[in-house]
Design a protein around this motif. Structure first.
Motif, short mmCIF file in Angstrom:
data_model
loop_
_atom_site.label_atom_id
_atom_site.label_comp_id
_atom_site.label_asym_id
_atom_site.label_seq_id
_atom_site.Cartn_x
_atom_site.Cartn_y
_atom_site.Cartn_z
N MET A 136 128.51 141.37 42.41
CA MET A 136 127.89 142.21 43.42
C MET A 136 126.87 143.19 42.83
SD MET A 136 131.32 142.91 45.68
CE MET A 136 130.72 144.47 46.30
N SER A 137 127.00 143.50 41.54
CA SER A 137 126.05 144.42 40.90
C SER A 137 124.66 143.80 40.79
CB SER A 137 126.54 144.81 39.50
OG SER A 137 126.41 143.73 38.59
N GLY A 138 124.59 142.48 40.91
CA GLY A 138 123.29 141.80 40.85
C GLY A 138 122.74 141.64 39.45
N GLU A 139 123.56 141.93 38.44
CA GLU A 139 123.12 141.80 37.05
C GLU A 139 123.43 140.39 36.56
OE1 GLU A 139 124.25 145.17 34.48
OE2 GLU A 139 124.85 146.17 36.32
N ARG A 140 122.39 139.59 36.47
CA ARG A 140 122.57 138.18 36.13
C ARG A 140 123.14 137.97 34.73
NH1 ARG A 140 117.49 137.92 39.24
NH2 ARG A 140 116.36 138.40 37.33
N ASN B 294 119.69 134.62 46.55
CA ASN B 294 118.31 134.69 46.06
C ASN B 294 118.24 135.35 44.69
OD1 ASN B 294 117.30 133.49 48.37
ND2 ASN B 294 116.94 135.43 49.43
N ARG B 295 118.97 136.45 44.51
CA ARG B 295 118.89 137.18 43.25
C ARG B 295 119.58 136.44 42.11
NH1 ARG B 295 117.23 141.12 40.53
NH2 ARG B 295 118.45 141.91 38.79
N MET B 296 120.76 135.91 42.37
CA MET B 296 121.57 135.36 41.29
C MET B 296 121.26 133.90 40.97
SD MET B 296 123.24 138.05 40.52
CE MET B 296 124.61 137.57 39.46
N PHE B 297 120.74 133.15 41.95
CA PHE B 297 120.54 131.72 41.72
C PHE B 297 119.10 131.24 42.05
CE2 PHE B 297 125.05 132.28 42.97
CZ PHE B 297 125.63 131.95 41.75
N LYS B 298 118.68 131.44 43.28
CA LYS B 298 117.39 130.91 43.69
C LYS B 298 116.24 131.58 42.95
CE LYS B 298 114.60 129.92 47.79
NZ LYS B 298 114.46 130.09 49.26
N GLY B 299 116.29 132.92 42.83
CA GLY B 299 115.23 133.65 42.13
C GLY B 299 115.04 133.20 40.69
N PRO B 300 116.11 133.19 39.88
CA PRO B 300 115.97 132.73 38.49
C PRO B 300 115.50 131.28 38.39
CG PRO B 300 118.03 133.91 38.78
CD PRO B 300 117.45 133.75 40.14
N ALA B 301 115.98 130.42 39.30
CA ALA B 301 115.55 129.01 39.27
C ALA B 301 114.05 128.89 39.55
CB ALA B 301 116.35 128.21 40.29
N GLU B 302 113.55 129.70 40.48
CA GLU B 302 112.12 129.69 40.77
C GLU B 302 111.32 130.25 39.61
OE1 GLU B 302 111.77 131.92 44.36
OE2 GLU B 302 112.10 130.18 45.67
N ASP B 303 111.83 131.35 39.00
CA ASP B 303 111.13 131.98 37.88
C ASP B 303 110.97 131.02 36.70
OD1 ASP B 303 110.80 134.36 39.19
OD2 ASP B 303 112.59 135.30 38.35
N MET B 304 112.00 130.20 36.46
CA MET B 304 111.96 129.29 35.32
C MET B 304 111.31 127.95 35.65
SD MET B 304 115.55 130.05 33.28
CE MET B 304 116.65 130.14 34.69
N GLY B 305 110.84 127.82 36.90
CA GLY B 305 110.10 126.61 37.27
C GLY B 305 110.96 125.43 37.64
N PHE B 306 112.25 125.64 37.91
CA PHE B 306 113.13 124.52 38.26
C PHE B 306 112.92 124.04 39.69
CE2 PHE B 306 116.23 126.41 35.00
CZ PHE B 306 115.70 125.63 33.99
N LEU B 307 112.42 124.92 40.58
CA LEU B 307 112.25 124.55 41.98
C LEU B 307 110.82 124.16 42.32
CD1 LEU B 307 114.49 127.23 43.75
CD2 LEU B 307 115.11 124.95 42.94
#
Length: 349
Positions: free
Chosen positions: A129-133, A180-193
């Motif tokens: 819940m802290s949002g710290e990946r 979005n913060r824990m999964f979708k955001g990082p996946a988009e940032d790293m170009g997986f999506l």
């Protein structure tokens, strides 16, 4: 690091962080010394961490449901008493293996086992819940490490972790901000999506910092540019690349040490990682072949705390940050003491 500081462009600024860095090692040995003098310190530490975790759990969940914590602090993310410093997850995840280690060696009543089990579940979910990946990754890494290598309370930790994961899945399905913060955001940032010709490390910003730091390392590969010099030199066009080449540190311990202390500082940290992995493999081998285990469950948990400190494939804070180094060196003191205990037992025999 002192040699690196003497070669830095701002010697006074760099030497402040490296000259007395030995205090971190002294802190670990002091913890070791205190435990050898009085074993009741283990209980004191245990209750202190349990109380701190319990207060943070109560305050963290209060903030999640009300938008502010018990002292009135407001933040877009759950941070409890840490306020604008978003380190709640980091604090909990890094001290969790130490709490579990102390739990294993303490004499426990039945109600206490139930209480700790419930606390574990709430802490696991609160870290998410802290949002710290990075903190959530550290929690998973240390938990898997511990479950695989301990003997007692293995099922206990497995069950509490599974319950926490179910709660986390429920939270994610009912809140897009977590997904979005824990999964979708990082996946988009790293170009997986989306298709990308370039490999991105963690995110475009992190990628920029890490590549800039590596360029600094290539310029001075042996001793580096000096502790805390990344923030000054990263602006140099000779090294800067990407969308955000400058910050106080490059957000990865290994790359930071390469840039600021060269290969010498890097190898020290790498050696610690190799030791942890070697010890874990020895333990795993003994489990598979049903041999005598070289490590106690207590030592395994302390090694888990060291593992998340030296793990290379994640983002980190500043290696020379004082509070981080205290949190890192704390379990090391407990771990060193276990070897001293073994020597004493041999002498007595």
């Amino acid at each position: 690091s002192i040699i690196s500081s003497l070669e830095a462009i701002d010697i006074s600024k760099s030497i402040k962080s490296s000259l007395f860095y030995f205090r971190i090692g002294l802190f670990s040995f002091f913890i070791c010394y205190l435990i050898n003098r009085d074993k009741s310190i283990l209980s004191y530490f245990y209750y202190a961490i349990v109380i701190c975790f319990s207060i943070l759990v109560i305050d963290g969940y209060f903030q999640y449901f009300n938008g502010f914590n018990l002292l009135g602090f407001k933040n877009a993310r759950v941070s409890s008493f840490f306020g604008d410093e978003l380190i709640l997850g980091s604090y909990l995840s890094r001290l969790f293996p130490l709490l579990f280690a102390l739990f294993l060696v303490k004499k426990k009543k039945k109600f206490e086992i139930y209480f700790i089990g419930i606390l574990f579940i709430f802490v696991d979910v609160l870290i998410y819940m802290s949002g710290e990946r990075a903190a959530f990754f550290f929690l998973n890494l240390s938990t898997v490490f511990i479950i695989l290598l301990i003997k007692e309370y293995q099922k206990f930790r497995l069950v509490t972790f599974i319950i926490a994961i179910i709660a986390i899945i429920f939270l994610s399905l009912n809140s897009s901000k977590f997904t979005n913060r824990m999964f979708k955001g990082p996946a988009e940032d790293m170009g997986f999506l989306k298709s990308s010709d370039k490999f991105i490390i963690f995110s475009p910003a992190h990628d920029s910092l890490i590549r800039t730091a590596f360029n600094m390392y290539k310029a001075k590969p042996i001793i580096g540019h000096g502790p805390k010099m990344f923030r000054l030199i990263c602006e140099n066009k000779k090294y800067a690349v990407g969308v955000m080449p400058c910050n106080s540190h490059p957000h990865n311990f290994y790359v930071q040490l390469l840039a600021e202390t060269g290969v010498i500082g890097f190898l020290i940290l790498l050696s610690a990682l190799c030791y942890v992995l070697y010890s874990a493999l020895r333990q795993l081998k003994s489990i598979i072949f049903r041999q005598k285990r070289p490590l106690t469950d207590y030592q395994v948990c302390l090694l888990a705390a060291l593992l998340i400190t030296v793990w290379p494939l994640t983002t980190n804070g500043n290696f020379f940050n004082n509070w981080l180094m205290i949190v890192y060196s704390l379990p090391l003191g407990f771990y060193l003491q276990t070897f001293n205990s073994k020597k004493r037992q041999i002498i007595k025999k």
